[in-house]
Scaffold this active site. Structure first.
Site, PDB file in Angstrom:
ATOM      1  N   TRP A   1       0.823  -1.212   0.000  1.00 21.52           N
ATOM      2  CA  TRP A   1       0.000   0.000   0.000  1.00 21.52           C
ATOM      3  C   TRP A   1       0.852   1.254   0.000  1.00 21.52           C
ATOM      4  CZ3 TRP A   1      -4.363  -0.599  -2.056  1.00 21.52           C
ATOM      5  CH2 TRP A   1      -5.020  -1.825  -1.954  1.00 21.52           C
TER       6      TRP A   1
ATOM      7  N   ASP B   1      -1.770   6.795   6.234  1.00 23.26           N
ATOM      8  CA  ASP B   1      -2.887   6.036   5.665  1.00 23.26           C
ATOM      9  C   ASP B   1      -3.323   5.006   6.704  1.00 23.26           C
ATOM     10  OD1 ASP B   1      -4.620   4.328   4.395  1.00 23.26           O
ATOM     11  OD2 ASP B   1      -3.245   3.785   2.770  1.00 23.26           O
TER      12      ASP B   1
ATOM     13  N   LYS C   1     -12.936  -1.045   6.379  1.00 22.81           N
ATOM     14  CA  LYS C   1     -12.339  -1.993   7.309  1.00 22.81           C
ATOM     15  C   LYS C   1     -12.850  -1.749   8.736  1.00 22.81           C
ATOM     16  CE  LYS C   1      -8.657  -2.031   4.029  1.00 22.81           C
ATOM     17  NZ  LYS C   1      -8.560  -3.385   3.504  1.00 22.81           N
TER      18      LYS C   1
END
Lengths: 364, 364
Positions: A106, A176, A200
């Site tokens: 990511w 993030d 999430k």
């Protein structure tokens, strides 16, 4: 209505399971919300009823994370990937570089997108300790002096790898937190900006939350699309255009649920218990293994491998039949992965460990 | 569960009412979709179950609009406003201008955003015929020869103003059909691209559909965010990042519902009946009026004013009490507005007309 299978536990990495109580409330009021005779998704985002939803959600999030007053909270379109583009376009200003800490998939994806707008200074921080994957301490990260900011991803969902410290720097730190927000206490004031895709720990896919320090606003590049311009969004209370109202509403229900659970401090304790239960079991077994050094193991995503990978398919098939869903590892790394976000109860992890013990007994 | 008030009709301009049968199905399967024991919003977008949802939705949309094979269908984040930025960044190529037809608020908003990326050639097309608002015929539109494309918005929701013809041009025609898509038959092959925010005729807010001719792909500017890059989205089947899965699923249910209603041809006939019922009543009355010339009256959004504007508040209050919701006109123009998208049944319009007749009798 079809019966609800009580024994299902959903370990999906995202879009992930939401709290059952939240889903039940959403179902109950789906056709007739607040006795309006319509769904909350069928009313104007500018109606007083929806604005009350929006404001309450923001306030609850501020309460949960103790967000200081000099931070704006934005509810945006586009997912965290949109922020990969929005961040450099909003925060570079005149600078031509920013430091990107690369701890995995990511973080590296954020770098790829940033290259459209600057020449990122990339710092690889993945390393090995005692043959296990680990992350360099933040004190050893090289931060380019001309950086507009430092970007990192504190939790890599694919590798199950977590960064637990922050560098000492005068640059704004951008995190993030898609997969860790609200899972533990944080000190928001240490960050220039925090962002998180909802799917999430917050709500359904299609909404992303941005928490940004006010003094960083006002420097957007002229070519940033307005829907990604933090200054525009802040001025318009995240209603420059029609926001994803149902996702916003559901996120608000999750915040209320989290408060009822005792807030972030209480959920953090439960998350640590859940993770310890699973990691301890794995470490005690020769049949299962996790490749991450204990100091960087994720509280949210627990990848594990079988000593006999030829049994992977059987494991997944039997787990699914036992109501333990979505345990397949990411296609990049294979094996298994249990994502145990806030909505996963301890009983779910216990059920998984019980199943793993049984499977080992039958197949070791 | 609270009782559903059967008599509520929701005239919201957007987010708008969805078909009742769709909402009932969504409610029924919200906690246990396809017997998985979880909601459709709690599963991976890359699971075979969700990919089946995504593919079926696309196929049904292709069937409904008879979309030719040389067009891509994309399901995107960000709403139509995001497309205001995406269109010039994807379709300008080397060109520095495009023609923007300005018929009202939404068309003009697209121009504002386009100015970030080019110098749009703006063609005002609002005019007056017999003291009523109207639109210049497309044959009289000036299209700048160096334009990369021609952009227009066939239906202005605020003014209730519709454009019913297309110019003869070799430039790709780009249409913002947010408020008219699927409300009538169209010939997709006449357009370079059609796009539509979902929250009027498709589904909940937070998803936007792009139908784009393949030969227009591949010319994106380097600085377009990847989530808005049609070439990237087309290559990845709209799953470059996690899409708004629940909105996609609900849109798919709406497509199925529309097919069950007989498709676009059948719904167009019903939409024409609904609009005629309301406009005819308004035209026959001295108490209500609509300012748009009949040739450009919107099938979807019917603004009307009272001869005695001092009664506006009373009208809205009594209408609301009678279960006729969200009739207040846009803040820019005031008065009343009835949005009568596909999901509004004829009985809803009849109930509105009955109420208006009664209100006139009591207050004329």
């Amino acid at each position: 209505m079809e019966p609800i299978t009580d024994t299902v536990f959903n370990f999906s990495a995202g879009p992930a399971a939401l709290p059952k109580a939240v889903m039940q409330q959403a179902q109950q009021e789906l056709l007739n919300w607040h006795n309006l005779g319509t769904s909350v998704m069928e009313i104007s985002h500018r109606s007083k009823e929806f604005i009350a939803v929006a404001e309450q959600a923001e306030q609850d999030l501020r309460d949960l994370l103790a967000i200081p007053n000099n931070y704006k909270v934005l509810f945006c379109h586009g997912g965290a990937r949109a922020q990969f583009a929005a961040i450099p376009q909003n925060l570079l200003g005149e600078a031509t570089t920013a430091t990107y800490i690369d701890g995995g998939f990511w973080a590296a994806s954020a770098v790829d997108e940033a290259r459209k707008y600057c020449e990122p200074s990339v710092q690889q921080v993945k390393t090995e300790i005692d043959g296990k994957v680990a992350i360099l301490p933040a004190s050893e990260w090289a931060i380019a002096p001309e950086s507009a900011f430092v970007h990192f991803c504190p939790n890599e969902t694919i590798d199950g790898l977590e960064i637990n410290d922050l560098p000492e720097t005068d640059k704004p730190i951008i995190a993030d937190m898609s997969s860790t927000i609200l899972s533990r206490e944080i000190d928001v004031s240490k960050y220039g900006m925090i962002y998180a895709g909802a799917q999430k720990n917050i709500g359904p896919a299609g909404i992303v939350i941005v928490i940004v320090r006010e003094d960083l606003l006002g420097y957007a590049h002229q070519t940033v699309p307005s829907i990604l311009d933090y200054t525009v969004l802040a001025k318009q209370d995240s209603m420059f255009n029609t926001p994803p109202t149902f996702a916003w509403y559901l996120s608000g229900l999750v915040f209320k649920w989290l408060k009822a659970q005792g807030g972030v401090k209480a959920i953090e304790q439960r998350n640590r218990e859940k993770a310890a239960l699973l990691y301890d079991f794995i470490d005690d077994s020769d049949f299962y293994r996790n490749q991450v050094h204990p100091q960087n193991r994720s509280l949210m995503n627990v990848p594990f491998q079988l000593a006999k990978p030829e049994l992977d398919a059987l494991f997944l098939e039997q787990a699914d039949a036992a109501g333990l869903k979505a345990l397949k590892g990411h296609r990049v790394v294979g094996g298994m992965r249990a994502s145990i976000y806030n909505a996963m109860p301890l009983e779910g992890v216990q059920a998984l460990v019980d199943f793993m013990r049984q499977f080992e007994r039958e197949n070791a």
